[in-house]
Design a protein around this motif. Sequence first.
Motif, PDB file in Angstrom:
ATOM      1  N   ASN A 216       4.512   4.652  -3.296  1.00  0.00           N
ATOM      2  CA  ASN A 216       5.664   3.709  -3.292  1.00  0.00           C
ATOM      3  C   ASN A 216       5.582   2.852  -4.514  1.00  0.00           C
ATOM      4  O   ASN A 216       4.966   2.338  -4.808  1.00  0.00           O
TER       5      ASN A 216
ATOM      6  N   THR B 238      10.402   5.917   6.500  1.00  0.00           N
ATOM      7  CA  THR B 238      11.380   5.648   5.705  1.00  0.00           C
ATOM      8  C   THR B 238      10.974   4.048   5.121  1.00  0.00           C
ATOM      9  O   THR B 238      10.286   3.610   5.473  1.00  0.00           O
ATOM     10  N   ALA B 239      11.689   3.734   3.870  1.00  0.00           N
ATOM     11  CA  ALA B 239      11.498   2.532   3.334  1.00  0.00           C
ATOM     12  C   ALA B 239      11.853   1.211   4.421  1.00  0.00           C
ATOM     13  O   ALA B 239      10.915   0.272   4.456  1.00  0.00           O
ATOM     14  N   GLN B 240      12.983   1.512   5.106  1.00  0.00           N
ATOM     15  CA  GLN B 240      13.102   0.335   6.085  1.00  0.00           C
ATOM     16  C   GLN B 240      12.059   0.389   7.197  1.00  0.00           C
ATOM     17  O   GLN B 240      11.703  -0.642   7.763  1.00  0.00           O
ATOM     18  N   GLU B 241      11.742   1.526   7.679  1.00  0.00           N
ATOM     19  CA  GLU B 241      10.503   1.750   8.523  1.00  0.00           C
ATOM     20  C   GLU B 241       9.164   0.975   8.065  1.00  0.00           C
ATOM     21  O   GLU B 241       8.377   0.652   8.673  1.00  0.00           O
ATOM     22  N   GLN B 242       8.892   1.474   6.775  1.00  0.00           N
ATOM     23  CA  GLN B 242       7.750   0.743   6.207  1.00  0.00           C
ATOM     24  C   GLN B 242       7.765  -0.803   6.042  1.00  0.00           C
ATOM     25  O   GLN B 242       6.830  -1.356   6.388  1.00  0.00           O
ATOM     26  N   LYS B 243       8.822  -1.522   5.906  1.00  0.00           N
ATOM     27  CA  LYS B 243       8.997  -2.801   5.985  1.00  0.00           C
ATOM     28  C   LYS B 243       8.692  -3.247   7.118  1.00  0.00           C
ATOM     29  O   LYS B 243       8.111  -4.166   7.628  1.00  0.00           O
ATOM     30  N   LYS B 244       9.438  -2.812   8.465  1.00  0.00           N
ATOM     31  CA  LYS B 244       9.279  -3.149   9.808  1.00  0.00           C
ATOM     32  C   LYS B 244       7.895  -3.144  10.396  1.00  0.00           C
ATOM     33  O   LYS B 244       7.209  -3.879  10.822  1.00  0.00           O
TER      34      LYS B 244
ATOM     35  N   TYR C  76       5.613  -5.777   8.856  1.00  0.00           N
ATOM     36  CA  TYR C  76       6.166  -6.903   9.550  1.00  0.00           C
ATOM     37  C   TYR C  76       5.257  -6.894  10.751  1.00  0.00           C
ATOM     38  O   TYR C  76       4.377  -8.076  11.138  1.00  0.00           O
TER      39      TYR C  76
END
Length: 448
Positions: free
Chosen positions: A3, A15-21, A24
Amino acid sequence: MENKNNTVAYLPEMTAQEQKKFKYWERRTMLACIVGYAMFYFVRKNISIAMPYMNEELGISKTDLGLFLTLHGLIYGLSKFINGMWGDRSNARYFLVSGLLMCAVANLFFGLSSSILVLGIFWVINGWFQGMGVPPCTRLMTHWITPEKLATKMSLWNTSHSIGAGLAIISCGYIVSINWGNYFAETSILSQHWRWCFLIPALLVVIVGIFVFFLVRDTPSSVGLPELKGEKSKSQSKKEESAEFKAFVKKHVFMNPTIWIIAVGNFFLYITRFAILDWGPTMLKEHLHLDISQAGWSVAAFEIAGIAGMLAAGWSTDKFFGGRAPRTCVICMSMSTLCLISLSMLNEHSSLILANLILISAGFFIYGPQALVGIAAANIATKRAAATAGGFCGLFGYGSTIVSGWGIGLLVEKTDWSIAIYALIGVAIMSALIFALAWKSKANGYED
């Protein structure tokens, strides 16, 4: 796959959004595990400060107090083992909070009791529910953290042991120093100092337990995220009740020589740890003639130093030994032996600063391997049987209370604290030698 932002590069299927979540929730889970498990110590190690006052106000002998510690530890070890097997297949959120709340209830009844038999019963009950702390935390971390980072992250979580015990001992040291007779009639049981070491922490644990419940979730799929790479799907996980799962546990836990070596080494390690943690305030009060609040701070310093020891041990295991935790354990227990030898040279005329420095050094080196035992067991047994392996090692660890509890209490009554410290030196040497047997073991069992 790498990444570019270096955010969760070890989650290639997200996905990038899933990785961010995911990151968290990973941080949120770590916080819940650290805070939640630290609170177990508020309703477990509070007895360390209460014991001198229970001896004075209730007339309970050191041998009987040691028996309390032994029975509590044995039941806790058994509970940790059984709940470890249940914990691998249970919702960690409910499991963790239920254990916390039931410990609070047991402490409440303990603090309101006076009969030695009734006190013993409630402390044993507390021991059982204490065993519901580690398994859900182990499950949570092995589902939210990859094996490559588990030693470092679990070492961070293991600081909850020292944070909880240290804060519990310091706060209870001040609680018993309050003259409760000014607030209650002399004939009231609430005028006795030791009782508040159990009543106040019980209330605090209920409040924090509710907070943890709203903070944590069981697995990534609980919040709509993919599981970590290698995790079985829900349809597959149901097979854990099958003969195939039992065969897996048998091979990776019960028939695994490395797990047995770690477990036996843990037995001797925990004798050393618990002897200082449980008897430390009493030993410092009687042997070095410290005030109980000073003794509480000294044992808390032992715990606080353990935080640094855990983090250093986890980092060095990943950095220098490729995740081979037993190697770090050998080095740490060898250094712990030297600290105990130094402790044996102290007397009532020794400097308080020197005594604290020795205890700080001992805490640093003892808590390193204490943290690594669970990490090694989880990695070697893999996340599929991590809680079971941790419970198995914990069974040996808390079986040690036969020696650290009743054994030390009896030894001190028959001899003195100097002899008890010499005995602990021998125990620390045994722990180092046993961990050395696993020096060449693999870092994890995922390739088996």
